[in-house]
Design a protein around this motif. Structure first.
Motif, PDB file in Angstrom:
ATOM      1  N   THR A  11      40.211  40.047  25.644  1.00 44.98           N
ATOM      2  CA  THR A  11      39.757  40.719  26.324  1.00 44.98           C
ATOM      3  C   THR A  11      38.964  40.492  27.536  1.00 44.98           C
ATOM      4  O   THR A  11      38.074  39.460  27.793  1.00 44.98           O
ATOM      5  N   CYS A  12      39.659  41.360  28.278  1.00 48.88           N
ATOM      6  CA  CYS A  12      39.210  41.090  29.557  1.00 48.88           C
ATOM      7  C   CYS A  12      37.732  40.435  30.023  1.00 48.88           C
ATOM      8  O   CYS A  12      37.571  42.127  29.677  1.00 48.88           O
ATOM      9  N   GLY A  13      37.169  39.485  30.313  1.00 50.35           N
ATOM     10  CA  GLY A  13      35.333  39.952  31.341  1.00 50.35           C
ATOM     11  C   GLY A  13      35.189  40.907  32.145  1.00 50.35           C
ATOM     12  O   GLY A  13      34.383  41.336  32.437  1.00 50.35           O
ATOM     13  N   GLU A  21      47.870  37.418  29.071  1.00 46.09           N
ATOM     14  CA  GLU A  21      48.357  36.966  29.827  1.00 46.09           C
ATOM     15  C   GLU A  21      46.655  36.865  30.805  1.00 46.09           C
ATOM     16  O   GLU A  21      46.599  38.088  31.308  1.00 46.09           O
ATOM     17  N   GLY A  22      46.005  35.508  30.960  1.00 52.04           N
ATOM     18  CA  GLY A  22      45.257  34.943  31.753  1.00 52.04           C
ATOM     19  C   GLY A  22      44.209  33.978  31.311  1.00 52.04           C
ATOM     20  O   GLY A  22      45.327  33.228  30.525  1.00 52.04           O
ATOM     21  N   ILE A  32      45.497  38.042  34.709  1.00 49.68           N
ATOM     22  CA  ILE A  32      46.285  38.031  35.551  1.00 49.68           C
ATOM     23  C   ILE A  32      45.799  38.794  36.822  1.00 49.68           C
ATOM     24  O   ILE A  32      45.462  39.002  38.391  1.00 49.68           O
ATOM     25  N   ALA A  33      45.987  39.740  35.992  1.00 47.69           N
ATOM     26  CA  ALA A  33      45.987  41.669  37.192  1.00 47.69           C
ATOM     27  C   ALA A  33      44.617  41.480  37.902  1.00 47.69           C
ATOM     28  O   ALA A  33      44.454  41.262  39.183  1.00 47.69           O
ATOM     29  N   CYS A  34      43.077  41.071  36.675  1.00 51.85           N
ATOM     30  CA  CYS A  34      42.139  40.822  38.007  1.00 51.85           C
ATOM     31  C   CYS A  34      41.589  39.588  38.450  1.00 51.85           C
ATOM     32  O   CYS A  34      41.090  40.131  39.727  1.00 51.85           O
ATOM     33  N   GLU A  35      42.703  38.446  37.755  1.00 52.75           N
ATOM     34  CA  GLU A  35      42.480  37.541  39.321  1.00 52.75           C
ATOM     35  C   GLU A  35      42.785  37.914  40.084  1.00 52.75           C
ATOM     36  O   GLU A  35      42.262  37.905  41.462  1.00 52.75           O
TER      37      GLU A  35
END
Length: 65
Positions: A11-13, A21-22, A32-35
């Motif tokens: 789960t992305c923070g 992927e992250g 990766i998308a949020c980065e």
């Protein structure tokens, strides 16, 4: 030869969605998308403050009960 391992969902923070992927920045998983969004957001954009607030949570210790 490739092994057929199941993908690990985390789960992305930032966006709170499960992604495969992250990476971890300290204890926070960032997809990766949020980065890419964080890197390309202009500091004058309203979303920039949102990302800063989410990233402040990196230093928050997790409580385990």
């Amino acid at each position: 030869m490739k092994e057929n391992r199941p993908l690990k969902w985390e789960t992305c923070g930032i966006c709170d969605q499960e992604k495969t992927e992250g990476y971890y920045l300290y204890q926070m998983y960032i997809c990766i998308a949020c980065e890419q969004k964080i890197i390309t957001t202009d500091p004058t954009d309203e979303k920039y403050l949102y990302y800063l607030r989410k990233l402040e949570q990196i230093n928050q210790p997790k409580l385990y009960s």
